[in-house]
Design a protein around this motif. Structure first.
Motif, mmCIF file in Angstrom:
data_model
loop_
_atom_site.group_PDB
_atom_site.id
_atom_site.type_symbol
_atom_site.label_atom_id
_atom_site.label_comp_id
_atom_site.label_asym_id
_atom_site.label_seq_id
_atom_site.Cartn_x
_atom_site.Cartn_y
_atom_site.Cartn_z
ATOM 1 N N CYS A 1 8.761 -2.081 13.453
ATOM 2 C CA CYS A 1 8.851 -0.722 13.984
ATOM 3 C C CYS A 1 8.279 -0.660 15.393
ATOM 4 O O CYS A 1 7.140 -1.087 15.625
ATOM 5 C CB CYS A 1 8.098 0.251 13.073
ATOM 6 N N PRO B 1 7.275 1.747 18.706
ATOM 7 C CA PRO B 1 6.928 3.138 19.019
ATOM 8 C C PRO B 1 7.655 3.720 20.228
ATOM 9 O O PRO B 1 8.230 3.010 21.057
ATOM 10 C CB PRO B 1 5.412 3.074 19.290
ATOM 11 N N ALA C 1 0.865 1.935 17.530
ATOM 12 C CA ALA C 1 1.238 1.414 16.212
ATOM 13 C C ALA C 1 0.915 2.410 15.105
ATOM 14 O O ALA C 1 1.665 2.539 14.130
ATOM 15 C CB ALA C 1 0.507 0.093 15.967
ATOM 16 N N TYR D 1 3.296 4.894 13.162
ATOM 17 C CA TYR D 1 4.146 4.454 12.059
ATOM 18 C C TYR D 1 3.389 4.220 10.752
ATOM 19 O O TYR D 1 3.994 3.805 9.769
ATOM 20 C CB TYR D 1 4.863 3.162 12.433
ATOM 21 N N ALA E 1 5.281 3.367 7.388
ATOM 22 C CA ALA E 1 5.140 2.044 6.766
ATOM 23 C C ALA E 1 4.772 2.168 5.294
ATOM 24 O O ALA E 1 5.219 1.364 4.461
ATOM 25 C CB ALA E 1 4.084 1.228 7.512
ATOM 26 N N THR F 1 4.410 -3.095 12.463
ATOM 27 C CA THR F 1 4.444 -2.165 13.586
ATOM 28 C C THR F 1 3.915 -2.837 14.844
ATOM 29 O O THR F 1 2.945 -3.595 14.789
ATOM 30 C CB THR F 1 3.598 -0.923 13.276
#
Length: 254
Positions: free
Chosen positions: A27, A29, A35, A38, A42, A53
């Motif tokens: 993932c 951003p 991070a 997310y 997650a 992330t």
């Protein structure tokens, strides 16, 4: 280097380890994001998918590192960080600026012989759909930059009430907006991986037509999903998005 030995990477966060996962999802951003944005996303995935992330330089625990102010620079830096985690089927999810990083990263991974299961591009128009901004946000003064970020509702407003926090986040915000606003798509190979656009129906930053143009950037197939909400629809719709992403990933690995 394997995933086990890569866990100390400053780029990758593993909020919910899933040792028996069938696939991984990286993932990426949005501009000014970190991070931790997310973290709830997650945690929305079941044990079959492990969400990783990315933490860009210049924020949170990496705030003393210089920011990377180009999309291609971020993608270049990420390739070697990501490859150790590709020891099992792998997909990529990027929101807003992160969608552009996801696209460029996927191109680089494919050049290395690693084709993602899918590339999920959220809240962003296709690379070929350029919008000329008469007053680029990254060139505005601090007040103008803050006003733009507040208008998208993606940052806790308390950040802008705390001078110390403000001094910490503004350099990363400005750098990320520069990366997003100066990025120009260079025509080249299309992705082999399928692309799935994820869009909020009230997003002022991308029309449904602009999102559909992602189909022009892949030979692997294209699908689009829409959700109620604006540019940060993901905050309210994360369970629904996670369900859609899970289904699309797992149909390719089961």
């Amino acid at each position: 280097m394997t995933a086990k030995t890569a866990e100390s990477s400053p780029w990758i966060r593993r909020y919910k380890p899933a040792e028996q996962a069938r696939a991984r999802l990286l993932c990426l951003p949005h501009a000014g994001g970190s991070a931790s944005f997310y973290l709830p996303f997650a945690r929305s995935f079941g044990p079959d998918i492990e969400a990783l992330t990315v933490q860009y330089p210049g924020r949170q625990d990496r705030r003393h590192e210089p920011c990377v102010d180009s999309i291609t620079g971020l993608a270049d830096a990420l390739v070697d960080e990501v490859l150790p985690w590709a020891d099992r089927p792998f997909a990529i999810f990027g929101h807003s600026m992160g969608a552009m990083v996801a696209f460029e990263l996927a191109l680089r991974l494919e050049q290395r012989g690693m084709t993602p299961l899918a590339v999920f591009v959220s809240g962003r128009r296709a690379p070929s759909r350029l919008r000329e901004n008469a007053a680029p946000v990254h060139l505005r003064d601090d007040r103008g930059l803050i006003a733009e970020v507040c208008s998208l509702s993606g940052t806790d407003p308390r950040v802008f009430e705390d001078e110390d926090l403000l001094r910490m986040v503004l350099p990363a915000l400005r750098s990320d907006y520069k990366a997003a606003e100066t990025y120009r798509y260079a025509p080249g190979p299309r992705l082999a991986a399928p692309v799935h656009a994820q869009v909020g129906t009230e997003d002022p930053r991308v029309t449904l037509d602009e999102a559909r143009s992602w189909a022009d950037h892949t030979d692997g197939g294209f699908e689009m999903d829409t959700y109620p909400g604006d540019h940060f629809y993901l905050t309210e719709q994360r369970q629904s998005v996670a369900a859609v992403v899970s289904r699309r990933i797992l149909t390719r690995v089961l």
